[in-house]
Structures are given as C-alpha cells and as structure tokens.
Design a protein around this motif. Structure first.
Motif, PDB file in Angstrom:
ATOM      1  N   ASN A 198      -9.857 -67.804 -35.489  1.00  0.00           N
ATOM      2  CA  ASN A 198     -11.227 -67.921 -35.989  1.00  0.00           C
ATOM      3  C   ASN A 198     -11.825 -66.513 -36.021  1.00  0.00           C
ATOM      4  O   ASN A 198     -11.937 -65.874 -34.971  1.00  0.00           O
ATOM      5  CB  ASN A 198     -12.043 -68.826 -35.073  1.00  0.00           C
ATOM      6  N   PRO A 199     -12.203 -66.013 -37.200  1.00  0.00           N
ATOM      7  CA  PRO A 199     -12.699 -64.635 -37.288  1.00  0.00           C
ATOM      8  C   PRO A 199     -13.993 -64.393 -36.521  1.00  0.00           C
ATOM      9  O   PRO A 199     -14.364 -63.248 -36.272  1.00  0.00           O
ATOM     10  CB  PRO A 199     -12.892 -64.432 -38.793  1.00  0.00           C
ATOM     11  N   LEU A 200     -14.682 -65.484 -36.146  1.00  0.00           N
ATOM     12  CA  LEU A 200     -15.950 -65.351 -35.429  1.00  0.00           C
ATOM     13  C   LEU A 200     -15.777 -65.335 -33.913  1.00  0.00           C
ATOM     14  O   LEU A 200     -16.753 -65.126 -33.187  1.00  0.00           O
ATOM     15  CB  LEU A 200     -16.891 -66.498 -35.824  1.00  0.00           C
ATOM     16  N   HIS A 201     -14.550 -65.579 -33.451  1.00  0.00           N
ATOM     17  CA  HIS A 201     -14.288 -65.628 -32.018  1.00  0.00           C
ATOM     18  C   HIS A 201     -13.323 -64.519 -31.611  1.00  0.00           C
ATOM     19  O   HIS A 201     -12.450 -64.121 -32.394  1.00  0.00           O
ATOM     20  CB  HIS A 201     -13.680 -66.979 -31.615  1.00  0.00           C
ATOM     21  N   ILE A 202     -13.448 -64.031 -30.396  1.00  0.00           N
ATOM     22  CA  ILE A 202     -12.506 -63.048 -29.888  1.00  0.00           C
ATOM     23  C   ILE A 202     -11.149 -63.732 -29.691  1.00  0.00           C
ATOM     24  O   ILE A 202     -11.063 -64.956 -29.541  1.00  0.00           O
ATOM     25  CB  ILE A 202     -12.985 -62.405 -28.566  1.00  0.00           C
ATOM     26  N   VAL A 203     -10.079 -62.947 -29.694  1.00  0.00           N
ATOM     27  CA  VAL A 203      -8.736 -63.528 -29.640  1.00  0.00           C
ATOM     28  C   VAL A 203      -8.471 -64.254 -28.319  1.00  0.00           C
ATOM     29  O   VAL A 203      -7.621 -65.148 -28.265  1.00  0.00           O
ATOM     30  CB  VAL A 203      -7.670 -62.433 -29.866  1.00  0.00           C
ATOM     31  N   ASP A 204      -9.213 -63.910 -27.273  1.00  0.00           N
ATOM     32  CA  ASP A 204      -9.039 -64.596 -25.986  1.00  0.00           C
ATOM     33  C   ASP A 204      -9.252 -66.101 -26.109  1.00  0.00           C
ATOM     34  O   ASP A 204      -8.662 -66.886 -25.355  1.00  0.00           O
ATOM     35  CB  ASP A 204     -10.036 -64.044 -24.958  1.00  0.00           C
ATOM     36  N   SER A 205     -10.099 -66.511 -27.055  1.00  0.00           N
ATOM     37  CA  SER A 205     -10.431 -67.932 -27.185  1.00  0.00           C
ATOM     38  C   SER A 205      -9.215 -68.779 -27.529  1.00  0.00           C
ATOM     39  O   SER A 205      -9.178 -69.977 -27.241  1.00  0.00           O
ATOM     40  CB  SER A 205     -11.518 -68.126 -28.242  1.00  0.00           C
ATOM     41  N   ALA A 206      -8.206 -68.154 -28.146  1.00  0.00           N
ATOM     42  CA  ALA A 206      -6.982 -68.887 -28.459  1.00  0.00           C
ATOM     43  C   ALA A 206      -6.303 -69.377 -27.191  1.00  0.00           C
ATOM     44  O   ALA A 206      -5.717 -70.467 -27.155  1.00  0.00           O
ATOM     45  CB  ALA A 206      -6.034 -68.006 -29.274  1.00  0.00           C
ATOM     46  N   GLN A 223       0.315 -61.407 -34.191  1.00  0.00           N
ATOM     47  CA  GLN A 223       1.482 -62.288 -34.126  1.00  0.00           C
ATOM     48  C   GLN A 223       2.049 -62.350 -32.711  1.00  0.00           C
ATOM     49  O   GLN A 223       2.467 -63.407 -32.235  1.00  0.00           O
ATOM     50  CB  GLN A 223       2.552 -61.799 -35.113  1.00  0.00           C
ATOM     51  N   ARG A 224       2.001 -61.225 -31.992  1.00  0.00           N
ATOM     52  CA  ARG A 224       2.446 -61.225 -30.599  1.00  0.00           C
ATOM     53  C   ARG A 224       1.525 -62.088 -29.734  1.00  0.00           C
ATOM     54  O   ARG A 224       1.978 -62.785 -28.814  1.00  0.00           O
ATOM     55  CB  ARG A 224       2.478 -59.795 -30.055  1.00  0.00           C
ATOM     56  N   ILE A 225       0.223 -62.041 -30.014  1.00  0.00           N
ATOM     57  CA  ILE A 225      -0.723 -62.876 -29.263  1.00  0.00           C
ATOM     58  C   ILE A 225      -0.435 -64.354 -29.511  1.00  0.00           C
ATOM     59  O   ILE A 225      -0.477 -65.177 -28.582  1.00  0.00           O
ATOM     60  CB  ILE A 225      -2.177 -62.530 -29.658  1.00  0.00           C
ATOM     61  N   LEU A 226      -0.116 -64.694 -30.747  1.00  0.00           N
ATOM     62  CA  LEU A 226       0.205 -66.089 -31.062  1.00  0.00           C
ATOM     63  C   LEU A 226       1.477 -66.532 -30.347  1.00  0.00           C
ATOM     64  O   LEU A 226       1.568 -67.665 -29.864  1.00  0.00           O
ATOM     65  CB  LEU A 226       0.370 -66.254 -32.575  1.00  0.00           C
ATOM     66  N   LEU A 238       2.864 -69.754 -23.493  1.00  0.00           N
ATOM     67  CA  LEU A 238       2.101 -70.024 -22.284  1.00  0.00           C
ATOM     68  C   LEU A 238       2.456 -71.399 -21.714  1.00  0.00           C
ATOM     69  O   LEU A 238       2.419 -71.626 -20.504  1.00  0.00           O
ATOM     70  CB  LEU A 238       0.601 -69.953 -22.596  1.00  0.00           C
ATOM     71  N   LEU A 239       2.822 -72.327 -22.612  1.00  0.00           N
ATOM     72  CA  LEU A 239       3.175 -73.680 -22.208  1.00  0.00           C
ATOM     73  C   LEU A 239       4.646 -73.814 -21.823  1.00  0.00           C
ATOM     74  O   LEU A 239       5.078 -74.891 -21.448  1.00  0.00           O
ATOM     75  CB  LEU A 239       2.866 -74.660 -23.354  1.00  0.00           C
ATOM     76  N   ARG A 240       5.398 -72.705 -21.948  1.00  0.00           N
ATOM     77  CA  ARG A 240       6.840 -72.739 -21.718  1.00  0.00           C
ATOM     78  C   ARG A 240       7.483 -73.881 -22.517  1.00  0.00           C
ATOM     79  O   ARG A 240       8.151 -74.764 -21.954  1.00  0.00           O
ATOM     80  CB  ARG A 240       7.164 -72.897 -20.229  1.00  0.00           C
ATOM     81  N   PRO A 241       7.314 -73.885 -23.826  1.00  0.00           N
ATOM     82  CA  PRO A 241       7.837 -74.981 -24.645  1.00  0.00           C
ATOM     83  C   PRO A 241       9.360 -75.004 -24.668  1.00  0.00           C
ATOM     84  O   PRO A 241      10.019 -73.978 -24.468  1.00  0.00           O
ATOM     85  CB  PRO A 241       7.284 -74.657 -26.041  1.00  0.00           C
TER      86      PRO A 241
END
Length: 319
Positions: free
Chosen positions: A103-111, A160-163, A169-172
């Motif tokens: 979301n361009p209106l939110h900082i990347v931490d929100s992901a 892309q690294r953040i994604l 994070l969930l260890r899928p």
C-alpha cells in the motif's frame, strides 16, 4: 507420503466474452507433484498457463475440475476460513511486481504487522519488532535502512526482499514465486535466487518457481515443468530436461536462448492460428508450429510418458 503437493488433472476454463464467446482452457488436465524441500520450475512463454496454475494452487482462482492435494488433503474443498487459518500458514507467495504488493500510503513495516495480527496476535510489540528485524537480516537487509520507509523510497530489489521476509516469517512449507525476479536487475536477480535456495536448505521450504526465463529456471530448480498453451509438454529432472530435451517445443525454447559466441541470426517465426483455434485443437497444441507434426498430432492429444527415469514427454514421436 513422499510428496508435499500433488496436482491431479487440474483444469481451468475461462469464457471469452458474454455472448457467443469461446472457451479457453487456460490449464488443461495438468498433473505433477512437489516433494518436501524441492524447487520446481514452471517454465513457458506468455499464455502457457503457468501463472494460472500458481493462482489455482493459492486458491486465488477456483479450478473447473481436478484436485490439489496438500499434505494429502484436497484444498479445493477448504472453506475460506480454513484457507486463511490453516493453508496460508503453510503456503505463501511472492509475486512479480513488488511495488503492487504494498500500500503506497503505508510504511513497509505494515506488511509484517498484518501477518502478526492474523497469525500471531499473542505476541507483544517488543517480540514483533525483534522478529521483523531478524527476518529482514535473514534476507540481507539492514532494518535501520528500510524500516519506517514508504514503498516509493525503496528499490524494487529491497521491496522484493521484504516480501520474501514477510512470507518466510511464517516458515511456510511451500513458497510460490511467480516471476518474482523478472522486474529486478541481473545482479539482484541472482541474489534473490540464492536467497530462495538458502531458505530451502535452512528450513526445508519447497518452492514453485514460475518463470519465462529458461536460464533462471535452470539455475535454481531441481525439477522443471515445460508448459505450452495450458498443457505440460515435458517435465523431469532439470539436468535431463535441459541437456536432453525431447519435445520440439522445449528444443525450440532452448535454441532461442542467445549464444554470446555465435553471431545472431533472427529466427523466422511460424505464425499461430488465432487464439481460440489454438485452444480448440484436439491434439497437441504445438502441432501448428511443429515442423515434425504428423496427422495424428492434430487429432489425438499425446499423453505424458516416461522416456527415461524422472523424464516425461507428451509427444507422439516417442510413442
């Protein structure tokens, strides 16, 4: 059970237009499996159906027919609630355009916060912050350089690294990477591919790597599936598919890769029939473009046969 994921006779039909439209079998009777800790590449040109297969496995699309077995259970029967609470804890995705995933209106931490709210609501703020920082370091990012930033303040490679960090994070158990490096520059592509390999080795995560780039598929995968117009034409161990290609389409793809040691000669393109006609062919859909096509190729669809161990091809030349 040796496989993590088994796809059986998967089919997805779209209808073009509202009145008098024609059917497009975007995925047509596709079957394959993914083993724990295996990286499988789905390779094909635009319109091959590889991305549709990924969306079906993610249940972003509903199959017309067929089954998708994950850990032995058919996920096509799962409710939306069970998909979110159970399936998406184990199956995550990274898509082509990293900018479109934020979301361009939110900082990347929100992901990351969305993941915590959905799956780890019991964690306090301090624990969440530590996990975010750890996940970012795992993908080679300095948390102080990316946290608190908006998407437009970061590069495509950083996003892309953040994604990837968010997904892992969930260890899928399964990660679906759909053209996940196609928008990155060459050096960053290799870094991201290496990341996927490292997480496979570290956590046993299986990966379905969807790409149109043969070189990337060869670099990262254990097994390769070649798709053409919704069908699988060849699949098997990556080394065998690339070094001993059997299907005429696979051979054409490999011959189309530029060789820096040879002066280019532009290949004459064989025109296809219009799209609706290609999908309506009863036999091999590659037949109109194939120089070795026989009458049977236009009338009877070839089945996948195992020509050598862990190497299958769907072609009447090998009957």
């Amino acid at each position: 059970m040796s496989e993590l994921l088994r796809v059986e006779h998967l089919t997805k039909i779209f209808t073009s237009g509202l009145i008098g439209g024609y059917e497009i079998r975007a995925v047509d009777d596709v079957s394959f499996e993914v083993k724990p800790g295996e990286i499988v590449s789905l390779v094909g040109e635009s319109g091959s159906g590889k991305t549709t297969v990924g969306k079906l496995i993610l249940r972003l699309l509903t199959p017309t027919s067929g089954r998708i077995l994950f850990e032995g259970e058919d996920i096509t029967t799962f409710s939306k609630k069970r998909l979110k609470s159970d399936y998406y804890r184990k199956v995550q995705a990274v898509f082509q355009d990293p900018f479109a995933s934020f979301n361009p209106l939110h900082i990347v931490d929100s992901a990351f916060y969305m993941v915590f709210d959905s799956y780890f609501p019991e964690l306090d703020r301090e624990e969440r912050e530590e996990l975010i920082d750890s996940a970012l370091r795992d993908v080679g990012l300095n948390p102080s350089e990316v946290r608190g930033k908006y998407p437009h303040q970061l590069s495509g490679g950083q996003l892309q690294r953040i994604l990837i960090a968010r997904a892992l994070l969930l260890r899928p158990k399964l990660l679906i990477a759909d053209e996940a490096v196609s928008m990155l520059d060459a050096s960053t592509r290799v870094d991201v591919l290496n990341l996927l390999g490292e997480f496979r080795d570290k956590y046993g995560t299986s990966v379905i790597f969807i790409t149109h780039d043969l070189a990337l598929g060869y670099y990262i995968s254990d097994s390769t599936i070649i798709m053409y117009r919704g069908t699988i034409v060849e699949m098997g161990d990556t080394e065998k598919v690339f070094h001993n290609p059997l299907h005429p389409y696979t051979k054409m793809l490999l011959e189309s890769v530029p060789d820096l040691n040879v002066k280019w000669e532009f290949r004459k393109i064989t025109p296809e029939k219009e799209e609706s006609a290609v999908y309506a062919i009863e036999g091999c859909r590659y037949a109109p473009r194939c120089s070795k096509a026989k009458e049977i190729c236009f009338k009877v669809r070839p089945e996948l046969i195992e020509v050598e161990k862990n190497h299958w091809v769907a072609c009447h030349l090998y009957r």
